[in-house]
Design an enzyme around this catalytic site. Structure first.
Site, PDB file in Angstrom:
ATOM      1  N   GLY A 148       0.792  -1.135  -0.074  1.00 21.34           N
ATOM      2  CA  GLY A 148      -0.062   0.089   0.186  1.00 21.34           C
ATOM      3  C   GLY A 148       0.941   1.300   0.017  1.00 21.34           C
ATOM      4  O   GLY A 148       1.686   1.445   0.827  1.00 21.34           O
ATOM      5  N   HIS A 172     -18.633   5.792   1.013  1.00 21.08           N
ATOM      6  CA  HIS A 172     -17.413   6.547   1.247  1.00 21.08           C
ATOM      7  C   HIS A 172     -15.961   5.843   1.926  1.00 21.08           C
ATOM      8  O   HIS A 172     -14.882   6.157   1.664  1.00 21.08           O
ATOM      9  CB  HIS A 172     -17.700   7.875   1.856  1.00 21.08           C
ATOM     10  N   ALA A 200      -1.041   6.085   4.591  1.00 20.66           N
ATOM     11  CA  ALA A 200      -0.599   5.042   5.771  1.00 20.66           C
ATOM     12  C   ALA A 200       0.481   4.388   5.571  1.00 20.66           C
ATOM     13  O   ALA A 200       1.865   4.389   6.305  1.00 20.66           O
ATOM     14  CB  ALA A 200      -1.578   4.047   6.223  1.00 20.66           C
ATOM     15  N   GLY A 201       0.672   3.934   4.258  1.00 24.38           N
ATOM     16  CA  GLY A 201       1.734   2.972   4.068  1.00 24.38           C
ATOM     17  C   GLY A 201       3.149   3.812   3.885  1.00 24.38           C
ATOM     18  O   GLY A 201       4.293   3.380   4.657  1.00 24.38           O
ATOM     19  N   HIS A 203     -21.230   8.875   2.450  1.00 26.13           N
ATOM     20  CA  HIS A 203     -21.000  10.355   2.620  1.00 26.13           C
ATOM     21  C   HIS A 203     -22.239  10.871   2.116  1.00 26.13           C
ATOM     22  O   HIS A 203     -22.828  10.597   0.978  1.00 26.13           O
ATOM     23  CB  HIS A 203     -20.026  10.636   1.626  1.00 26.13           C
ATOM     24  N   GLU A 238      -6.968   3.013   6.461  1.00 22.39           N
ATOM     25  CA  GLU A 238      -8.261   2.811   6.272  1.00 22.39           C
ATOM     26  C   GLU A 238      -8.551   1.298   6.580  1.00 22.39           C
ATOM     27  O   GLU A 238      -9.722   0.838   6.858  1.00 22.39           O
ATOM     28  CB  GLU A 238      -8.899   3.317   5.048  1.00 22.39           C
ATOM     29  N   GLU A 267     -17.006  17.526   2.258  1.00 17.47           N
ATOM     30  CA  GLU A 267     -17.845  18.184   3.339  1.00 17.47           C
ATOM     31  C   GLU A 267     -17.305  19.558   3.593  1.00 17.47           C
ATOM     32  O   GLU A 267     -17.862  20.477   4.144  1.00 17.47           O
ATOM     33  CB  GLU A 267     -17.490  17.356   4.635  1.00 17.47           C
ATOM     34  N   ASP A 304      -8.768  -5.574  -0.862  1.00 11.80           N
ATOM     35  CA  ASP A 304      -8.079  -6.949  -1.228  1.00 11.80           C
ATOM     36  C   ASP A 304      -7.368  -7.178   0.108  1.00 11.80           C
ATOM     37  O   ASP A 304      -7.244  -8.464   0.444  1.00 11.80           O
ATOM     38  CB  ASP A 304      -6.836  -6.489  -2.381  1.00 11.80           C
ATOM     39  N   SER A 345      -9.679  10.850   8.940  1.00 15.27           N
ATOM     40  CA  SER A 345      -9.051   9.536   8.231  1.00 15.27           C
ATOM     41  C   SER A 345      -7.641   9.955   7.835  1.00 15.27           C
ATOM     42  O   SER A 345      -6.621   9.104   8.457  1.00 15.27           O
ATOM     43  CB  SER A 345      -9.885   9.229   7.276  1.00 15.27           C
ATOM     44  N   LEU A 346      -7.483  11.132   7.414  1.00 14.63           N
ATOM     45  CA  LEU A 346      -5.921  11.426   6.928  1.00 14.63           C
ATOM     46  C   LEU A 346      -5.142  11.366   8.191  1.00 14.63           C
ATOM     47  O   LEU A 346      -4.083  10.908   8.374  1.00 14.63           O
ATOM     48  CB  LEU A 346      -6.067  12.876   6.400  1.00 14.63           C
ATOM     49  N   GLN A 392     -19.506   3.561   5.985  1.00 14.54           N
ATOM     50  CA  GLN A 392     -19.799   5.139   5.757  1.00 14.54           C
ATOM     51  C   GLN A 392     -20.377   5.605   4.636  1.00 14.54           C
ATOM     52  O   GLN A 392     -19.750   5.268   3.547  1.00 14.54           O
ATOM     53  CB  GLN A 392     -18.720   5.923   6.226  1.00 14.54           C
ATOM     54  N   ARG A 403     -21.887  12.567   9.551  1.00 15.08           N
ATOM     55  CA  ARG A 403     -22.204  11.915   8.261  1.00 15.08           C
ATOM     56  C   ARG A 403     -23.488  10.920   8.312  1.00 15.08           C
ATOM     57  O   ARG A 403     -24.217  10.927   7.508  1.00 15.08           O
ATOM     58  CB  ARG A 403     -20.894  11.313   7.676  1.00 15.08           C
ATOM     59  N   ARG A 460     -17.266   7.586  11.490  1.00 19.33           N
ATOM     60  CA  ARG A 460     -15.983   8.450  11.485  1.00 19.33           C
ATOM     61  C   ARG A 460     -16.329   9.923  11.184  1.00 19.33           C
ATOM     62  O   ARG A 460     -17.379  10.011  10.490  1.00 19.33           O
ATOM     63  CB  ARG A 460     -15.031   8.066  10.220  1.00 19.33           C
ATOM     64  N   GLY A 512      -0.309   4.504  -0.345  1.00 18.47           N
ATOM     65  CA  GLY A 512      -1.141   5.671   0.239  1.00 18.47           C
ATOM     66  C   GLY A 512      -0.609   6.471   1.598  1.00 18.47           C
ATOM     67  O   GLY A 512       0.584   6.015   1.890  1.00 18.47           O
ATOM     68  N   LEU A 571     -17.478  12.521  -4.964  1.00 20.70           N
ATOM     69  CA  LEU A 571     -17.633  13.217  -3.795  1.00 20.70           C
ATOM     70  C   LEU A 571     -17.606  14.780  -3.893  1.00 20.70           C
ATOM     71  O   LEU A 571     -16.870  15.248  -4.793  1.00 20.70           O
ATOM     72  CB  LEU A 571     -16.147  12.871  -2.717  1.00 20.70           C
ATOM     73  N   PHE A 594     -15.696  21.598  10.346  1.00 19.84           N
ATOM     74  CA  PHE A 594     -16.203  20.208   9.779  1.00 19.84           C
ATOM     75  C   PHE A 594     -17.195  19.558  10.659  1.00 19.84           C
ATOM     76  O   PHE A 594     -17.301  19.817  11.585  1.00 19.84           O
ATOM     77  CB  PHE A 594     -15.001  19.228   9.843  1.00 19.84           C
TER      78      PHE A 594
HETATM   79  C1  LIG Z   1     -12.765  11.285  -2.350  1.00 20.09           C
HETATM   80  C2  LIG Z   1     -12.456  11.216  -1.055  1.00 20.09           C
HETATM   81  C3  LIG Z   1     -11.940  12.289  -0.517  1.00 20.09           C
HETATM   82  C4  LIG Z   1     -11.842  12.258   1.066  1.00 20.09           C
HETATM   83  N1  LIG Z   1     -11.522  13.278   1.655  1.00 20.09           N
HETATM   84  C5  LIG Z   1     -10.893  13.019   3.161  1.00 20.09           C
HETATM   85  C6  LIG Z   1     -10.530  14.260   3.864  1.00 20.09           C
HETATM   86  O1  LIG Z   1     -10.615  15.477   3.247  1.00 20.09           O
HETATM   87  N2  LIG Z   1     -10.061  13.980   5.087  1.00 20.09           N
HETATM   88  C7  LIG Z   1     -10.055  13.049   5.486  1.00 20.09           C
HETATM   89  O2  LIG Z   1      -9.602  12.718   6.678  1.00 20.09           O
HETATM   90  N3  LIG Z   1     -10.104  11.801   4.791  1.00 20.09           N
HETATM   91  C8  LIG Z   1     -10.687  11.759   3.412  1.00 20.09           C
HETATM   92  N4  LIG Z   1     -10.908  10.613   2.877  1.00 20.09           N
HETATM   93  C9  LIG Z   1     -10.703   9.450   3.065  1.00 20.09           C
HETATM   94  C10 LIG Z   1      -9.001   9.034   3.193  1.00 20.09           C
HETATM   95  O3  LIG Z   1      -8.592   9.727   1.836  1.00 20.09           O
HETATM   96  C11 LIG Z   1      -8.880   7.640   3.191  1.00 20.09           C
HETATM   97  O4  LIG Z   1      -9.317   7.154   4.155  1.00 20.09           O
HETATM   98  C12 LIG Z   1      -7.148   7.527   3.146  1.00 20.09           C
HETATM   99  O5  LIG Z   1      -6.496   8.386   2.414  1.00 20.09           O
HETATM  100  C13 LIG Z   1      -6.765   6.025   3.106  1.00 20.09           C
HETATM  101  O6  LIG Z   1      -5.407   5.896   3.062  1.00 20.09           O
HETATM  102  P1  LIG Z   1      -4.735   4.676   2.866  1.00 20.09           P
HETATM  103  O7  LIG Z   1      -3.189   4.799   2.998  1.00 20.09           O
HETATM  104  O8  LIG Z   1      -5.226   3.766   4.132  1.00 20.09           O
HETATM  105  O9  LIG Z   1      -5.143   3.673   1.569  1.00 20.09           O
HETATM  106  P2  LIG Z   1      -5.403   4.250   0.021  1.00 20.09           P
HETATM  107  O10 LIG Z   1      -4.741   5.750  -0.182  1.00 20.09           O
HETATM  108  O11 LIG Z   1      -6.406   3.840  -0.256  1.00 20.09           O
HETATM  109  O12 LIG Z   1      -4.030   3.432  -0.504  1.00 20.09           O
HETATM  110  C14 LIG Z   1      -4.297   1.947  -0.702  1.00 20.09           C
HETATM  111  C15 LIG Z   1      -2.893   1.432  -1.362  1.00 20.09           C
HETATM  112  O13 LIG Z   1      -2.978  -0.011  -1.448  1.00 20.09           O
HETATM  113  C16 LIG Z   1      -2.453  -0.431  -2.644  1.00 20.09           C
HETATM  114  N5  LIG Z   1      -3.408  -1.985  -2.762  1.00 20.09           N
HETATM  115  C17 LIG Z   1      -4.360  -2.087  -2.438  1.00 20.09           C
HETATM  116  N6  LIG Z   1      -4.678  -3.403  -2.641  1.00 20.09           N
HETATM  117  C18 LIG Z   1      -3.499  -4.100  -3.073  1.00 20.09           C
HETATM  118  C19 LIG Z   1      -2.912  -5.049  -3.656  1.00 20.09           C
HETATM  119  N7  LIG Z   1      -3.911  -6.116  -3.652  1.00 20.09           N
HETATM  120  N8  LIG Z   1      -1.550  -5.508  -4.008  1.00 20.09           N
HETATM  121  C20 LIG Z   1      -0.961  -4.057  -4.059  1.00 20.09           C
HETATM  122  N9  LIG Z   1      -1.265  -3.089  -3.840  1.00 20.09           N
HETATM  123  C21 LIG Z   1      -2.794  -2.938  -3.045  1.00 20.09           C
HETATM  124  C22 LIG Z   1      -3.142   0.458  -3.681  1.00 20.09           C
HETATM  125  O14 LIG Z   1      -2.346   0.479  -4.656  1.00 20.09           O
HETATM  126  C23 LIG Z   1      -2.710   1.825  -2.686  1.00 20.09           C
HETATM  127  O15 LIG Z   1      -1.389   2.145  -3.112  1.00 20.09           O
HETATM  128  C24 LIG Z   1     -11.443  10.716   1.406  1.00 20.09           C
HETATM  129  C25 LIG Z   1     -11.579   9.788   0.703  1.00 20.09           C
HETATM  130  C26 LIG Z   1     -12.187   9.945  -0.639  1.00 20.09           C
HETATM  131  C27 LIG Z   1     -12.569   8.676  -1.325  1.00 20.09           C
END
Ligand SMILES: Cc1cc2nc3c(=O)[nH]c(=O)nc-3n(C[C@H](O)[C@H](O)[C@H](O)COP(=O)(O)OP(=O)(O)OC[C@H]3O[C@@H](n4cnc5c(N)ncnc54)[C@H](O)[C@@H]3O)c2cc1C
Length: 575
Positions: free
Chosen positions: A10, A348, A14-15, A233, A378, A246, A212, A394-395, A231, A277, A389, A12, A243, A118
């Site tokens: 991952g 969402h 967190a990773g 939204h 997430e 908010e 996954d 979440s960020l 959730q 929400r 939430r 994103g 989206l 918010f």
């Molecule tokens: C449109 C939108 C707006 C948002 N706005 C906000 C906000 O303003 N404030 C807030 O706090 N939260 C917000 N959120 C929520 C927040 O963005 C997410 O909860 C958070 O970014 C999730 O981050 P993450 O690192 O957990 O995962 P993600 O950013 O979803 O990353 C997941 C990673 O895992 C990888 N991955 C997944 N499955 C596999 C696999 N099988 N093999 C290899 N790689 C894999 C993907 O490629 C990706 O790199 C929003 C969400 C959305 C959808």
């Protein structure tokens, strides 16, 4: 076989934040980040509205305790309060740390970081970069991965967690480019694989949010926690579901029904459009059900309500929420300066997930842990969001718990040896799985089964739930699960075979959907986002506890785990 000290699945928030922390603590460690997308294309990049922290730049009355209280109340008292205390106490530090890495937050005139209102937050505490906050943060984090020499495997799909004798030993992965399969072993494995919005037919999430990591964990025999809490939204743009942040309501927009009323006055009079929400989404769903929704031709009785920004004026709209204006303009041709936007609730966020403690260690049961397996973001459930939430938490969770988990991993891998893994066995199994998908004579297209599955989840496990509806949903799901081994792939090649990935993702969606339905059926109460028309009240006596669902193809076993209540006793939740 490829080897690293640490594998993070991952790319994103967190990773990446975990990888940066491990590299900062011990630069000699060999770290890999694997992602099925390019890291910059992780869903985190789409986060808009911002990240909460009691910096007190705008509202000097704010405190971490107030942030903690809002979060626990927002969670309908299901959040673990020890985890919430860490989240809210650490928040100002992690924002300042991001700022030092170079994240360009929006500013007050005197140069300090700006903070906006918010939903569910009692003070203005959300830090933001216009309405592109995730973009600003993720770019800096990914740049830092390169600076620290983290090895990035981009566009590799992880198919399996190698878990033997209670220990995570590595992963099996498939290269999208050419179908090549590799086993990667490591001293520690972390999942930061994001959410599962694609379980439903309308979502704000990207195409890669297929759960996954959740499914691989469940298939490995480990529990998933609180999966019934999905959730919605309130403001997905109609009809696409994309989206509208908010932040738009945080900056003052109104929700209006077909009669021109700001109907939130009937549901959350003290918070109005900035109620949490779950409450706002239900309110919109009630208005639509009661015939006060709007049709595309403007007449009453339709499928959406209006989000009205017109009184905010062009300058404020363009400086504070330019991206939302652009989305509505580009996708549905609405100019929000002069016209209201059509919106309705959209899937969402996933409150539940892989159960972890506050150091990101994955639980194998209520009190036991898997050796060498960690999760954050997430996909994890620590649980700071409980049953609902709050926006902009979440960020924050990704960064606070990504950092903490990174630090726990850096300590964990010290003085540990690489595990022994039978590489050939795993490669062979994976090759057979792919070959079976390519060769099965099936009669269904992937798209057809996926659409039927998403429609089933949406219809039978949506905003309003009942025992009857969900039992029917489980039956429909069982039928669709029978169809899975009969899906037919057109593309038999190795190069960029996206159908193989779609087939693997469909399996993830089905495992996750099944777990959501079974967990929701068992919780006979209404709490946060989980609303049962047949059990309309919260029942603390029976259900102030976390669900732990153990998946097997034969069925799902549900157990429970207590909630940590350390600061605030449960009260009735009013806004
Ligand atoms: C449109 C939108 C707006 C948002 N706005 C906000 C906000 O303003 N404030 C807030 O706090 N939260 C917000 N959120 C929520 C927040 O963005 C997410 O909860 C958070 O970014 C999730 O981050 P993450 O690192 O957990 O995962 P993600 O950013 O979803 O990353 C997941 C990673 O895992 C990888 N991955 C997944 N499955 C596999 C696999 N099988 N093999 C290899 N790689 C894999 C993907 O490629 C990706 O790199 C929003 C969400 C959305 C959808």
């Amino acid at each position: 076989m490829l080897e690293h000290d640490v594998i993070i699945v991952g790319g994103g928030l967190a990773g990446c934040r975990a990888a940066v922390e491990i590299a900062r603590i011990n630069p000699s460690l060999n770290i890999a980040v694997v992602a099925k997308t390019h890291p910059i294309r992780s869903h985190s990049v789409a986060a808009q509205g911002g990240m909460a922290a009691s910096l007190k730049n705008v509202d000097t009355e704010d405190s971490w305790e107030a942030h903690a209280f809002d979060t626990v109340k927002g969670s309908d008292y299901l959040a673990d309060q020890d985890a919430v205390a860490i989240l809210t106490q650490e928040a100002p530090n992690v924002v300042i740390d991001l700022e030092h890495m170079g994240v360009l937050f929006s500013r007050l005139p005197d140069g300090r970081i700006a903070q906006r209102a918010f939903g569910g937050h009692s003070h203005n505490r959300t830090c933001y970069a216009a309405d592109k906050t995730g973009h600003a943060i993720l770019h800096e984090l990914v740049n830092n991965l390169r600076r620290y020499g983290v090895q990035i495997y981009q566009e590799w799909y992880v198919m399996k967690l190698v878990l033997e004798d209670g220990q995570a030993k590595g992963v099996v992965m498939y290269r999208l480019l050419d179908g090549h399969i590799e086993v990667l072993r490591a001293k520690a494995v972390m999942f930061a694989t994001g959410g599962y919005g694609r379980v439903y037919n309308t979502t704000s999430n990207d195409y890669a949010s297929t759960g996954d990591g959740l499914a691989m964990t469940a298939i490995a025999g480990l529990p998933l926690e609180d999966m019934e809490f999905v959730q919605f939204h309130p403001t997905g743009l109609y009809p696409v579901g994309v989206l509208i942040s908010e932040a738009v309501r945080g900056e003052g927009a109104y929700l209006i029904n077909s009669e021109g009323d700001r109907f939130m006055a009937n549901y959350a009079p003290s918070r109005m459009e900035l109620a949490p929400r779950d409450i706002t989404s239900r309110a919109i769903a009630y208005e639509i059900r009661a015939g006060r929704g709007i049709h595309p031709d403007g007449s009453a009785g339709g499928p959406f309500v209006y989000l009205d920004l017109r009184h905010m004026g062009r300058e404020k709209i363009m400086s504070r929420v330019p991206f939302c204006w652009e989305e509505a303009h580009r996708l549905v041709g609405v100019d929000a300066v002069t016209q209201p936007m059509p919106v309705r609730p959209t899937i969402h966020y996933c409150m539940g997930g892989i159960p972890v403690n506050v150091d990101g260690r994955v639980r194998s049961s209520g009190d036991n842990f898997v050796d060498g397996f960690f999760a954050a973001g997430e996909t994890a459930c620590v649980s700071v969001h409980g049953a609902n939430r709050l926006g902009s938490n979440s960020l924050l969770e990704c960064v606070v718990y990504g950092k903490r988990t990174g630090s726990a991993i850096a300590n964990f891998v010290q003085n540990r040896k690489l595990p022994v893994v039978d590489e050939q066995r795993y490669i062979k199994e994976a090759q057979q799985e792919i070959q079976a998908l390519l060769e099965q004579p099936g009669k269904y297209r992937i798209n057809e089964v996926r659409q039927a599955f998403q429609d089933t989840m949406t219809q039978y496990c949506g905003v309003f739930r009942t025992e009857e509806l969900m039992s029917q949903g489980l039956e429909k799901l069982a039928e669709l699960e029978q169809q899975y081994p009969q899906v037919y792939l057109d593309d038999k090649g190795k190069s960029w075979n996206t159908e193989i990935v779609e087939a693997l993702e469909l399996r993830s969606l089905m495992v996750v959907g099944h777990t959501i339905l079974a967990s929701a059926l068992n919780r006979q109460e209404s709490r946060g986002a989980h609303f049962r028309e047949d059990y309309a009240n919260r029942d603390d006596e029976k259900f102030l506890k976390h669900t732990m669902a153990y998946y097997s193809p034969a069925g799902i076993d549900i157990q429970y785990r207590p909630v940590a209540i350390t600061m605030f006793q449960p009260q009735e939740r009013r806004y």
